[in-house]
Design a protein around this motif. Structure first.
Motif, PDB file in Angstrom:
ATOM      1  N   LEU A 161       0.849  -1.182   0.000  1.00  0.00           N
ATOM      2  CA  LEU A 161       0.000   0.000   0.000  1.00  0.00           C
ATOM      3  C   LEU A 161       0.887   1.236   0.000  1.00  0.00           C
ATOM      4  O   LEU A 161       1.911   1.275   0.682  1.00  0.00           O
ATOM      5  CB  LEU A 161      -0.903   0.026   1.238  1.00  0.00           C
ATOM      6  CG  LEU A 161      -1.870  -1.141   1.386  1.00  0.00           C
ATOM      7  CD1 LEU A 161      -2.647  -1.028   2.686  1.00  0.00           C
ATOM      8  CD2 LEU A 161      -2.827  -1.198   0.204  1.00  0.00           C
ATOM      9  N   SER A 218       1.040   4.859   1.183  1.00  0.00           N
ATOM     10  CA  SER A 218       0.418   5.820   2.100  1.00  0.00           C
ATOM     11  C   SER A 218       0.723   7.239   1.640  1.00  0.00           C
ATOM     12  O   SER A 218       1.602   7.468   0.818  1.00  0.00           O
ATOM     13  CB  SER A 218       0.975   5.635   3.515  1.00  0.00           C
ATOM     14  OG  SER A 218       0.803   4.316   3.941  1.00  0.00           O
ATOM     15  N   ALA A 236      -5.252   4.737   1.799  1.00  0.00           N
ATOM     16  CA  ALA A 236      -4.023   4.580   1.033  1.00  0.00           C
ATOM     17  C   ALA A 236      -4.179   5.310  -0.303  1.00  0.00           C
ATOM     18  O   ALA A 236      -5.255   5.323  -0.896  1.00  0.00           O
ATOM     19  CB  ALA A 236      -3.723   3.109   0.802  1.00  0.00           C
ATOM     20  N   GLU A 239      -2.402   1.049  -4.280  1.00  0.00           N
ATOM     21  CA  GLU A 239      -2.138  -0.307  -3.812  1.00  0.00           C
ATOM     22  C   GLU A 239      -1.705  -1.157  -4.988  1.00  0.00           C
ATOM     23  O   GLU A 239      -2.038  -0.868  -6.138  1.00  0.00           O
ATOM     24  CB  GLU A 239      -3.371  -0.896  -3.146  1.00  0.00           C
ATOM     25  CG  GLU A 239      -4.596  -0.879  -4.040  1.00  0.00           C
ATOM     26  CD  GLU A 239      -5.873  -1.201  -3.304  1.00  0.00           C
ATOM     27  OE1 GLU A 239      -6.572  -2.127  -3.765  1.00  0.00           O
ATOM     28  OE2 GLU A 239      -6.170  -0.538  -2.302  1.00  0.00           O
TER      29      GLU A 239
END
Length: 179
Positions: free
Chosen positions: A97, A99, A107, A110
């Motif tokens: 993910l 961030s 998030a 991904e």
């Protein structure tokens, strides 16, 4: 011990070991005998696979059959499928993910990778084991082993550059007293 199963022409009988039984309920001469569950795990005879039970059919007409399943497959084939053509095999997913410091909850992006086989795919390349890379978009990327290795090399190089950028940002912020 064996049981006798009437043959389709009803004129003769075939002896079937008791450890094998037709799928579903009752004796159906048109369906070959299936191994008992305790024999299914070792009966596939192909390296890297096992036989597992799968529920196939329409509601009210569900049959349990044994299908060849890769050892890496984590799909629960006991969930009902409409037909054998609907059965697919998936391994566990690895995910990363991305961030963002501006959103602590969601998030930014991904990336997921798993091994898959679609035995009834119209594209013959998907009928062999391949890697599926998904990023939450409507379409996925399907990779051969060679493509997977090339992507892994690119991601390792990307990770090295990302680490270098993180160090530059940290040093810059520290020099300005902002870290």
């Amino acid at each position: 011990m064996s049981i006798t199963v009437p043959s389709p022409d009803k004129g003769s009988a075939t002896s079937v070991p008791a450890s094998f039984r037709p799928s579903g309920s009752g004796l159906l001469p048109g369906i070959p005998a299936q191994p008992a569950p305790e024999q299914a795990a070792d009966a596939s005879g192909r390296p890297g696979t096992r036989l597992v039970p799968a529920k196939i059919g329409r509601p009210g007409r569900i049959q349990t059959v044994y299908i060849e399943c890769p050892e890496w497959c984590e799909t629960d084939h006991s969930e009902r499928e409409g037909s054998l053509d609907d059965v697919m095999h998936y391994g566990s997913a690895d995910s990363v993910l991305v961030s963002t410091l501006t959103d602590d909850v969601t998030a930014h992006g991904e990336l997921h990778a798993t091994i898959a086989i679609d035995p009834a795919a119209s594209d013959h390349r998907l009928r062999t084991a391949h890697i599926v890379v998904a990023d939450g978009q409507p379409t996925d990327a399907y990779l051969s082993p060679e493509m997977g290795e090339e992507l892994a090399d690119d991601l390792i190089a990307f990770a090295a550059q990302l680490r270098h950028k993180a160090r530059l940002v940290r040093l810059f912020n520290q020099a300005r007293g902002e870290a």
